[in-house]
Scaffold this motif. Structure first.
Motif, PDB file in Angstrom:
ATOM      1  N   MET A 123       0.843  -1.200   0.000  1.00 12.96           N
ATOM      2  CA  MET A 123       0.000   0.000   0.000  1.00 12.96           C
ATOM      3  C   MET A 123       0.878   1.250   0.000  1.00 12.96           C
ATOM      4  O   MET A 123       1.973   1.246   0.530  1.00 12.96           O
ATOM      5  N   SER A 124       0.420   2.293  -0.624  1.00 14.56           N
ATOM      6  CA  SER A 124       1.223   3.517  -0.741  1.00 14.56           C
ATOM      7  C   SER A 124       1.046   4.363   0.517  1.00 14.56           C
ATOM      8  O   SER A 124       0.569   3.902   1.536  1.00 14.56           O
ATOM      9  N   ASN A 125       1.435   5.634   0.409  1.00 13.97           N
ATOM     10  CA  ASN A 125       1.248   6.533   1.549  1.00 13.97           C
ATOM     11  C   ASN A 125      -0.205   6.955   1.702  1.00 13.97           C
ATOM     12  O   ASN A 125      -0.554   7.653   2.638  1.00 13.97           O
ATOM     13  N   LYS A 126      -1.038   6.586   0.760  1.00 17.32           N
ATOM     14  CA  LYS A 126      -2.465   6.887   0.872  1.00 17.32           C
ATOM     15  C   LYS A 126      -3.030   6.160   2.085  1.00 17.32           C
ATOM     16  O   LYS A 126      -2.564   5.088   2.448  1.00 17.32           O
ATOM     17  N   ASP A 127      -4.065   6.749   2.635  1.00 20.36           N
ATOM     18  CA  ASP A 127      -4.736   6.078   3.747  1.00 20.36           C
ATOM     19  C   ASP A 127      -5.474   4.843   3.261  1.00 20.36           C
ATOM     20  O   ASP A 127      -5.872   4.744   2.098  1.00 20.36           O
ATOM     21  N   LEU A 128      -5.652   3.921   4.181  1.00 23.96           N
ATOM     22  CA  LEU A 128      -6.499   2.754   3.941  1.00 23.96           C
ATOM     23  C   LEU A 128      -7.884   3.274   3.566  1.00 23.96           C
ATOM     24  O   LEU A 128      -8.406   4.165   4.235  1.00 23.96           O
ATOM     25  N   PRO A 129      -8.484   2.758   2.488  1.00 26.79           N
ATOM     26  CA  PRO A 129      -9.798   3.302   2.108  1.00 26.79           C
ATOM     27  C   PRO A 129     -10.855   3.044   3.181  1.00 26.79           C
ATOM     28  O   PRO A 129     -10.951   1.939   3.697  1.00 26.79           O
ATOM     29  N   MET A 130     -11.601   4.087   3.507  1.00 27.75           N
ATOM     30  CA  MET A 130     -12.653   3.911   4.514  1.00 27.75           C
ATOM     31  C   MET A 130     -13.881   3.290   3.863  1.00 27.75           C
ATOM     32  O   MET A 130     -14.172   3.541   2.709  1.00 27.75           O
ATOM     33  N   GLN A 131     -14.560   2.481   4.632  1.00 25.20           N
ATOM     34  CA  GLN A 131     -15.741   1.795   4.137  1.00 25.20           C
ATOM     35  C   GLN A 131     -16.850   1.985   5.145  1.00 25.20           C
ATOM     36  O   GLN A 131     -16.631   1.801   6.343  1.00 25.20           O
TER      37      GLN A 131
ATOM     38  N   THR B 228     -11.865  -5.039   1.968  1.00 24.76           N
ATOM     39  CA  THR B 228     -10.714  -4.136   1.918  1.00 24.76           C
ATOM     40  C   THR B 228      -9.512  -4.756   2.619  1.00 24.76           C
ATOM     41  O   THR B 228      -8.371  -4.474   2.287  1.00 24.76           O
ATOM     42  N   LEU B 229      -9.782  -5.593   3.599  1.00 30.06           N
ATOM     43  CA  LEU B 229      -8.700  -6.175   4.391  1.00 30.06           C
ATOM     44  C   LEU B 229      -7.891  -7.176   3.563  1.00 30.06           C
ATOM     45  O   LEU B 229      -8.414  -7.825   2.661  1.00 30.06           O
TER      46      LEU B 229
ATOM     47  N   VAL C 259      -7.793  -1.757  12.982  1.00 32.65           N
ATOM     48  CA  VAL C 259      -7.151  -2.288  11.782  1.00 32.65           C
ATOM     49  C   VAL C 259      -5.910  -1.452  11.504  1.00 32.65           C
ATOM     50  O   VAL C 259      -5.924  -0.237  11.714  1.00 32.65           O
ATOM     51  N   ASP C 260      -4.846  -2.087  11.017  1.00 29.51           N
ATOM     52  CA  ASP C 260      -3.635  -1.305  10.749  1.00 29.51           C
ATOM     53  C   ASP C 260      -3.664  -0.703   9.339  1.00 29.51           C
ATOM     54  O   ASP C 260      -4.549  -0.991   8.539  1.00 29.51           O
ATOM     55  N   CYS C 261      -2.685   0.148   9.075  1.00 26.13           N
ATOM     56  CA  CYS C 261      -2.658   0.963   7.859  1.00 26.13           C
ATOM     57  C   CYS C 261      -2.571   0.137   6.581  1.00 26.13           C
ATOM     58  O   CYS C 261      -2.938   0.622   5.507  1.00 26.13           O
ATOM     59  N   ASP C 262      -2.075  -1.073   6.676  1.00 19.91           N
ATOM     60  CA  ASP C 262      -2.005  -1.947   5.508  1.00 19.91           C
ATOM     61  C   ASP C 262      -3.229  -2.850   5.391  1.00 19.91           C
ATOM     62  O   ASP C 262      -3.367  -3.574   4.410  1.00 19.91           O
TER      63      ASP C 262
END
Lengths: 139, 139
Positions: free
Chosen positions: B1-9, B18-19, B87-90
């Protein structure tokens, strides 16, 4: 493992052999900030990563994405000074207790666990960014 | 995953997709006691285990040794009442924040992480037993 305690080992090298490494040679590790107890991240370690962690007294991981040892904060400066390594009763999970020099998450947040999952809200981020996102990302 | 945030759902089911589940359909989870921050254990969850955790508000895991869902404390009574899932960032690791009704470790200790590993002492247990060891062990 049975109800017996994990066998104690007086030698660090013997202890390594007591641990139950995965088929991929890795073990999950969770990292906690020493004074606040905040869970900072979860990652993976190889034998070499654990050995280096104990040698240099900084948290070292195995980056599965880059397939290399990863001294946390080597790029960003946000190193994690090691206070203690702990092992669970099955010998198949580790805990790093550290003093982090800055935010652990590559998004600039203190903890990587900045997202909350619940039936009511779904997946939402509820923690603030403390500094500019870094390039120091080695999932 | 990039520096973008984990997509919110906003939907729980969407969030599950998403996980990043492992090839074996599992994800590592670390469990923390809500009021003290003590790290109680690390284990594994499947989608079904995570779903049941959110449904019954008690920590549920996937027992790799028994290949079945494992409601922690079902046998011993030492259930872990769920406060929050994080949940963590990845999106590839989870944190259960719980209020444990009793010792988490099958050895009768509060935490499974009752062993310390250091070059000076090797692997030693430095935490006391709080109650009789249980049969409730599902590594």
């Amino acid at each position: 493992m049975s109800n017996k305690d994990l066998p104690m080992q007086t030698s660090w090298e013997e202890a390594f052999d007591t641990l139950l490494w995965g088929a991929d040679g890795l073990m999950p590790v969770t990292t906690v900030q020493v004074d606040t107890g905040t869970v900072l991240m979860s990652a993976w370690v190889s034998r070499a990563a654990l050995r280096k962690t104990l040698e240099i007294n900084k948290a070292v991981y195995w980056s599965r994405s880059r397939q290399e040892l990863w001294v946390k904060g080597e790029t960003s400066g946000n190193v994690q000074h090691l206070c203690e390594v702990r092992v669970d009763c099955d010998g198949d999970a580790l805990l790093y207790i550290v003093d982090a020099a800055g935010p652990t998450c590559h998004t600039g947040r203190q903890s990587c666990f900045s997202w909350k999952l619940s039936p009511d809200t779904g997946l939402v981020c509820d923690r603030k960014i403390e500094e500019q996102p870094s390039q120091d990302h080695h999932a």
